[in-house]
Design an enzyme around this catalytic site. Structure first.
Site, PDB file in Angstrom:
ATOM      1  N   HIS A  97       4.284  -4.315  11.071  1.00 38.20           N
ATOM      2  CA  HIS A  97       4.847  -3.613  12.224  1.00 38.20           C
ATOM      3  C   HIS A  97       5.023  -4.536  13.427  1.00 38.20           C
ATOM      4  O   HIS A  97       4.269  -5.488  13.607  1.00 38.20           O
ATOM      5  CB  HIS A  97       3.932  -2.455  12.651  1.00 38.20           C
ATOM      6  CG  HIS A  97       3.893  -1.328  11.671  1.00 38.20           C
ATOM      7  ND1 HIS A  97       4.734  -0.245  11.745  1.00 38.20           N
ATOM      8  CD2 HIS A  97       3.109  -1.127  10.582  1.00 38.20           C
ATOM      9  CE1 HIS A  97       4.467   0.594  10.749  1.00 38.20           C
ATOM     10  NE2 HIS A  97       3.475   0.075  10.025  1.00 38.20           N
ATOM     11  N   HIS A 136       0.849  -1.196   0.000  1.00 40.60           N
ATOM     12  CA  HIS A 136       0.000   0.000   0.000  1.00 40.60           C
ATOM     13  C   HIS A 136       0.882   1.242   0.000  1.00 40.60           C
ATOM     14  O   HIS A 136       2.094   1.158   0.153  1.00 40.60           O
ATOM     15  CB  HIS A 136      -0.993  -0.006   1.164  1.00 40.60           C
ATOM     16  CG  HIS A 136      -0.383   0.106   2.530  1.00 40.60           C
ATOM     17  ND1 HIS A 136       0.454  -0.854   3.066  1.00 40.60           N
ATOM     18  CD2 HIS A 136      -0.489   1.075   3.485  1.00 40.60           C
ATOM     19  CE1 HIS A 136       0.824  -0.487   4.281  1.00 40.60           C
ATOM     20  NE2 HIS A 136       0.266   0.678   4.558  1.00 40.60           N
ATOM     21  N   ASP A 188       5.857   4.772   4.999  1.00 43.55           N
ATOM     22  CA  ASP A 188       6.707   3.828   5.737  1.00 43.55           C
ATOM     23  C   ASP A 188       6.705   2.429   5.105  1.00 43.55           C
ATOM     24  O   ASP A 188       7.302   1.496   5.646  1.00 43.55           O
ATOM     25  CB  ASP A 188       6.296   3.765   7.220  1.00 43.55           C
ATOM     26  CG  ASP A 188       4.887   3.261   7.427  1.00 43.55           C
ATOM     27  OD1 ASP A 188       4.009   3.595   6.612  1.00 43.55           O
ATOM     28  OD2 ASP A 188       4.647   2.523   8.406  1.00 43.55           O
ATOM     29  N   HIS A 189       6.059   2.299   3.946  1.00 46.70           N
ATOM     30  CA  HIS A 189       6.111   1.029   3.192  1.00 46.70           C
ATOM     31  C   HIS A 189       6.749   1.197   1.816  1.00 46.70           C
ATOM     32  O   HIS A 189       7.101   0.205   1.179  1.00 46.70           O
ATOM     33  CB  HIS A 189       4.706   0.416   3.072  1.00 46.70           C
ATOM     34  CG  HIS A 189       4.184  -0.045   4.395  1.00 46.70           C
ATOM     35  ND1 HIS A 189       4.157  -1.369   4.769  1.00 46.70           N
ATOM     36  CD2 HIS A 189       3.738   0.664   5.467  1.00 46.70           C
ATOM     37  CE1 HIS A 189       3.707  -1.465   6.012  1.00 46.70           C
ATOM     38  NE2 HIS A 189       3.434  -0.248   6.447  1.00 46.70           N
ATOM     39  N   HIS A 241       1.400   3.939   1.857  1.00 45.44           N
ATOM     40  CA  HIS A 241       1.951   4.707   2.980  1.00 45.44           C
ATOM     41  C   HIS A 241       3.478   4.790   2.899  1.00 45.44           C
ATOM     42  O   HIS A 241       4.151   3.816   2.563  1.00 45.44           O
ATOM     43  CB  HIS A 241       1.540   4.076   4.320  1.00 45.44           C
ATOM     44  CG  HIS A 241       0.132   4.438   4.710  1.00 45.44           C
ATOM     45  ND1 HIS A 241      -0.576   3.748   5.661  1.00 45.44           N
ATOM     46  CD2 HIS A 241      -0.689   5.428   4.268  1.00 45.44           C
ATOM     47  CE1 HIS A 241      -1.779   4.297   5.796  1.00 45.44           C
ATOM     48  NE2 HIS A 241      -1.869   5.312   4.960  1.00 45.44           N
ATOM     49  N   HIS A 260      -7.526  -0.324   5.800  1.00 48.22           N
ATOM     50  CA  HIS A 260      -6.442   0.540   6.307  1.00 48.22           C
ATOM     51  C   HIS A 260      -6.182   1.650   5.283  1.00 48.22           C
ATOM     52  O   HIS A 260      -6.173   2.832   5.608  1.00 48.22           O
ATOM     53  CB  HIS A 260      -5.202  -0.328   6.522  1.00 48.22           C
ATOM     54  CG  HIS A 260      -3.975   0.411   6.919  1.00 48.22           C
ATOM     55  ND1 HIS A 260      -3.817   0.994   8.153  1.00 48.22           N
ATOM     56  CD2 HIS A 260      -2.828   0.669   6.240  1.00 48.22           C
ATOM     57  CE1 HIS A 260      -2.635   1.580   8.205  1.00 48.22           C
ATOM     58  NE2 HIS A 260      -2.014   1.403   7.059  1.00 48.22           N
TER      59      HIS A 260
END
Ligand SMILES: [Zn+2]
Length: 255
Positions: free
Chosen positions: A171, A56, A60-61, A58, A114
């Site tokens: 996470h 996805h 942090d990915h 975001h 999410h």
């Protein structure tokens, strides 16, 4: 030869994941929170990055995608939803698509909630589920872009996978998830066993991932919003699974 999977920390609490096919030498990174730890892990193993499988949009990915693409010239696979600005994408995938990593096959499940673009990757032969921020050990992702019924439906897709599959999530949130889950189900034996295991692993500086999907089905209350016993614990007897799930998620948001 069996596939090899490596899990390692990235950023403050993300996981980096590499899956390697020894037959062809192909190696995929599932998401790319940041480039440096992924490059370090590749160097330590002597592996070349051939693919990045994004779950996805975001940051942090995907924060490490551009640098990894530039360094390795690898293929970048991303969700078909084009409304988000993921850079350097080579291939878009949707529900039911199969992605090849060398001779390894990953099946794409759309698991929105999410984010709207969120997908999960299932390596059936390796019994490995990469669920990123949809399903965590003893928890689930926050519902940012989708709706509670949408997220519950996504969790049902993951719950339908066999018990002996391993969950690799986005996470290291397990300790905080366990703390919350015990407030809802203080007498859940599977949860209490997981709580002890998590305390031991964290004290030893070890990751709590992967976890077995069969254990999650028993210990993770977010996968059991359709269990009448959970509704009763929340004083919601007779409520729909979607309502119970929404209540659980909102309580966790406030915890
Ligand atoms: Zn996310």
């Amino acid at each position: 030869m069996a596939a090899e999977i490596r899990a390692f920390p990235c950023l403050s609490d993300n996981f980096g994941y590499l899956i390697h096919d020894p037959e062809t030498g192909a190696t995929a990174s599932v998401d790319a929170p940041e480039a440096a730890p992924i490059i370090r892990q590749l160097d330590a193993e002597g592996w070349q990055l051939t693919d990045i499988l994004i779950t996805h949009h975001h940051h942090d990915h995907v924060g490490g995608v551009a640098e990894l693409k530039q360094t390795y010239g690898c293929r970048v696979v991303a969700p078909h939803d084009r409304t988000t600005g993921i850079a350097a994408v080579d291939q878009r995938v949707a529900h039911g698509d199969i992605v090849k990593v060398g001779n390894l096959l990953a099946r794409v499940l759309e698991t929105p909630g999410h984010t709207l673009d969120h997908i999960s990757y299932v390596f059936d032969s390796e019994k490995a589920l990469f669920a990123a921020d949809t399903l965590f050990s003893i928890g689930c992702g926050r519902v940012f872009e989708g709706t509670y019924p949408m997220m519950w439906d996504s969790l049902l897709k993951l719950r339908a996978l066999p018990d002996d599959f391993r969950l690799y999530c986005g996470h290291e949130y397990t300790a905080s998830n366990v703390k919350f889950a015990l407030t809802v189900e203080p007498d859940n034996e599977a949860l209490k066993a997981r709580a002890e295991e998590v305390t031991r692993l964290r004290a030893a500086g070890q990751p709590t991932i992967p976890s077995l999907l069969g254990h999650e089905k028993k210990a993770n209350v977010f996968l059991r919003a359709d269990d009448p016993a959970v509704a009763i614990k929340l004083h919601m007897k007779g409520a729909s699974p979607e309502q119970v799930f929404a209540e659980l998620r909102e309580r966790k948001n406030k915890s």
